[in-house]
Design an enzyme around this catalytic site. Structure first.
Site, PDB file in Angstrom:
ATOM      1  N   VAL A  22      47.964  34.613  36.504  1.00 48.03           N
ATOM      2  CA  VAL A  22      48.634  33.867  35.442  1.00 48.03           C
ATOM      3  C   VAL A  22      49.677  34.726  34.735  1.00 48.03           C
ATOM      4  O   VAL A  22      50.842  34.348  34.614  1.00 48.03           O
ATOM      5  CB  VAL A  22      47.603  33.339  34.418  1.00 48.03           C
ATOM      6  CG1 VAL A  22      48.319  32.691  33.234  1.00 48.03           C
ATOM      7  CG2 VAL A  22      46.666  32.339  35.074  1.00 48.03           C
ATOM      8  N   ASP A  40      48.591  45.896  31.524  1.00 49.59           N
ATOM      9  CA  ASP A  40      47.277  45.653  32.104  1.00 49.59           C
ATOM     10  C   ASP A  40      46.496  46.959  32.086  1.00 49.59           C
ATOM     11  O   ASP A  40      47.062  48.033  32.301  1.00 49.59           O
ATOM     12  CB  ASP A  40      47.410  45.141  33.547  1.00 49.59           C
ATOM     13  CG  ASP A  40      46.152  44.434  34.034  1.00 49.59           C
ATOM     14  OD1 ASP A  40      46.175  43.198  34.173  1.00 49.59           O
ATOM     15  OD2 ASP A  40      45.138  45.126  34.272  1.00 49.59           O
ATOM     16  N   THR A  90      38.847  34.436  31.563  1.00 51.06           N
ATOM     17  CA  THR A  90      37.698  34.087  30.730  1.00 51.06           C
ATOM     18  C   THR A  90      36.600  33.555  31.648  1.00 51.06           C
ATOM     19  O   THR A  90      36.491  32.353  31.870  1.00 51.06           O
ATOM     20  CB  THR A  90      38.074  33.028  29.679  1.00 51.06           C
ATOM     21  OG1 THR A  90      38.894  32.018  30.279  1.00 51.06           O
ATOM     22  CG2 THR A  90      38.808  33.647  28.520  1.00 51.06           C
ATOM     23  N   THR A 125      41.846  30.432  29.049  1.00 50.22           N
ATOM     24  CA  THR A 125      41.082  29.209  28.835  1.00 50.22           C
ATOM     25  C   THR A 125      39.848  29.486  27.984  1.00 50.22           C
ATOM     26  O   THR A 125      39.028  30.344  28.315  1.00 50.22           O
ATOM     27  CB  THR A 125      40.638  28.602  30.186  1.00 50.22           C
ATOM     28  OG1 THR A 125      41.797  28.357  30.973  1.00 50.22           O
ATOM     29  CG2 THR A 125      39.882  27.297  29.971  1.00 50.22           C
ATOM     30  N   CYS A 265      38.969  28.381  37.416  1.00 50.84           N
ATOM     31  CA  CYS A 265      39.343  27.266  36.533  1.00 50.84           C
ATOM     32  C   CYS A 265      38.355  26.107  36.634  1.00 50.84           C
ATOM     33  O   CYS A 265      37.496  25.941  35.785  1.00 50.84           O
ATOM     34  CB  CYS A 265      40.756  26.783  36.863  1.00 50.84           C
ATOM     35  SG  CYS A 265      42.053  27.919  36.318  1.00 50.84           S
ATOM     36  N   ARG A 336      37.657  35.382  43.653  1.00 52.89           N
ATOM     37  CA  ARG A 336      36.771  35.246  42.499  1.00 52.89           C
ATOM     38  C   ARG A 336      36.042  33.898  42.515  1.00 52.89           C
ATOM     39  O   ARG A 336      36.646  32.853  42.717  1.00 52.89           O
ATOM     40  CB  ARG A 336      37.569  35.367  41.191  1.00 52.89           C
ATOM     41  CG  ARG A 336      38.113  36.754  40.916  1.00 52.89           C
ATOM     42  CD  ARG A 336      38.947  36.762  39.653  1.00 52.89           C
ATOM     43  NE  ARG A 336      40.135  35.918  39.783  1.00 52.89           N
ATOM     44  CZ  ARG A 336      40.940  35.612  38.775  1.00 52.89           C
ATOM     45  NH1 ARG A 336      40.677  36.056  37.560  1.00 52.89           N
ATOM     46  NH2 ARG A 336      42.011  34.863  38.973  1.00 52.89           N
TER      47      ARG A 336
END
Length: 439
Positions: A22, A40, A90, A125, A265, A336
């Site tokens: 993202v 990062d 998240t 999120t 997501c 992931r």
């Protein structure tokens, strides 16, 4: 002069915190218009970007090589920026509760380096209320500044679809929100620099937070419905894809298909929504039911594999099973929360250790995350069962002759093909005499 004008005139900078699937595309897009610091904590990732390598494949190596993003892992550099975008993951904990540690950590880092007049926008999120109730207090504590007076905060949920080269960042309407009307206008103007599709101004930060978790929960429920149908159709000996193709001839059909629902997501966001609902005393019925169905699809597919092996007279414990695909979706290197792991775990209960092929996944990450040693597609021989778990483009052109070379030297009706994504030509496969099953 507004912060927006100072950014455009390159008197101030944007900082993007978190450079994954993202954050990195956002940083690259803004760097074409303004000065951008890409931060990062992962020094290895930063070094890859500095070398012109895009490990996410979201924008590609050429874009990274020519990008003007100032990549760094030094948090002090954030003091140079006045507009901060938080794009950290998240995830969820083992008990399916939200893991807010990444966004809390990012808030602490920004807070330590926050200056008066700054704006902080969260894209991670979260469930409604996190930005104002969790993040703002951390920013205030670390900076010693007061939100609303010394700095402003907003929320703009990410909508990037990893691996999608059609619906890219610039072409997806951006939801924006702010702590007040002034910050909302400023945040809107900044995002309009790169979002060609325009922005939608949400009435509040909580509305923007809710919109994100709800849009993914909606998709999750719809896919769960199709997965439930697929399990029923399997008992009825009806091909699910044939039913969907027929159903989709109606103008208002939704076009969803069954499959494995993983990733960061759709497979995660519903749990954020459910967590907050239950905290407020409401026990979710539809959303949790959908999650339960989708979380069980890996085991369902694995059991279908075992059934097919038995029906073709294979000795299950000695069967060589090859799984094509490990990532959570097609044409994307992200592993992931991949539900392919659920298939592997279930097969191991039958003492089957499948070989895994995935040309999109990073072999080092596969080994680190799941202790899986990926093998090359060309090396596959003497298989008893071939499982097409992910619809990578590399698997789309497999015909009978290519598939046949991967199997052992026995009759085709003993060669098991499990087509989870229904990417193969069913008629061609069945004409070849293979033992075929699709979700």
């Amino acid at each position: 002069m507004s912060l927006f004008e100072k950014l455009v005139n390159k008197e101030e900078k944007i900082a993007v915190v978190g450079l994954g699937y993202v954050g990195m595309p956002i940083a690259v897009a803004f760097a074409k218009k303004v000065n951008v610091i890409g931060f990062d904590l992962n020094e290895k990732k930063i070094n890859l970007y500095k070398s012109g390598i895009d490990p996410t494949n979201e924008v590609g190596n050429e874009e990274i090589k020519t990008s003007k993003v100032d990549f760094t892992s030094n948090e002090v550099r954030l003091k140079e920026a006045k507009f901060h975008i938080v794009a950290v993951p998240t995830p969820i904990n083992a008990d399916k509760t939200p893991d807010l540690s990444p966004v809390e950590g990012a808030s602490s880092i920004i807070g330590r380096n926050l200056s008066k007049g700054s704006i902080v926008v969260y894209e991670s999120t979260v469930f409604p209320g996190v930005t104002e109730d969790v993040c703002i207090p951390i920013l205030e504590k670390e900076s010693g500044l007061k939100c609303g007076e010394d700095f402003k905060v907003g929320y703009s949920p990410e909508r990037i679809n990893p691996g999608d080269k059609v619906h890219t960042l610039e072409k997806i309407i951006k939801i924006v929100s702010g702590i007040d009307s002034e910050s909302l206008e400023e945040i809107s103007r900044v995002y309009e620099l790169v979002i060609e599709a325009g922005v939608h101004k949400a009435s509040s930060i909580k509305v923007a937070e809710a919109a994100k978790v709800v849009e993914n929960s909606q998709r999750d429920i719809n896919i769960a419905f199709m997965n439930e149908l697929a399990m029923v159709f399997d008992r009825m000996e009806i091909n699910t894809k044939d039913v969907i193709d027929a159903m989709n001839t109606k103008w208002n059909a939704l076009g969803f298909y069954p499959g494995l629902v993983g990733g960061h997501c759709i497979g995660v966001d519903p749990y954020y929504f459910v967590y907050e609902a239950e905290r407020l005393g409401y026990h979710s019925q539809i959303i949790l039911s959908g999650r339960k169905i989708n979380d069980g699809m890996g085991e369902f597919v694995a059991d279908a594999i075992i059934k097919k092996l038995i029906l073709t007279n294979k000795i299950v414990k000695q069967a060589k099973v090859v799984i094509l695909g490990l990532t959570f979706k097609e044409n994307c290197p992200d592993i992931r929360n991949s539900k392919v792991i659920d298939i592997i775990t279930r097969l191991k209960e039958y003492d089957i250790n499948p070989s895994i092929v995935d040309p999109q996944a990073n072999p080092i990450e596969a080994k680190y995350e799941y202790n899986i040693d990926l093998v090359e597609l060309e090396s596959i021989r003497n298989a008893d069962c071939l499982v097409l778990a992910v619809g990578h483009s590399e698997f789309m052109n497999l015909d009978n002759s290519k598939i046949d070379k991967m199997f052992g030297d026995f009759e085709n009706n003993q060669k098991v093909i499990i087509d989870v994504k229904s990417i193969l030509d069913k008629e061609e496969i069945e004409t070849g005499g293979f033992s075929y099953w699709s979700l």
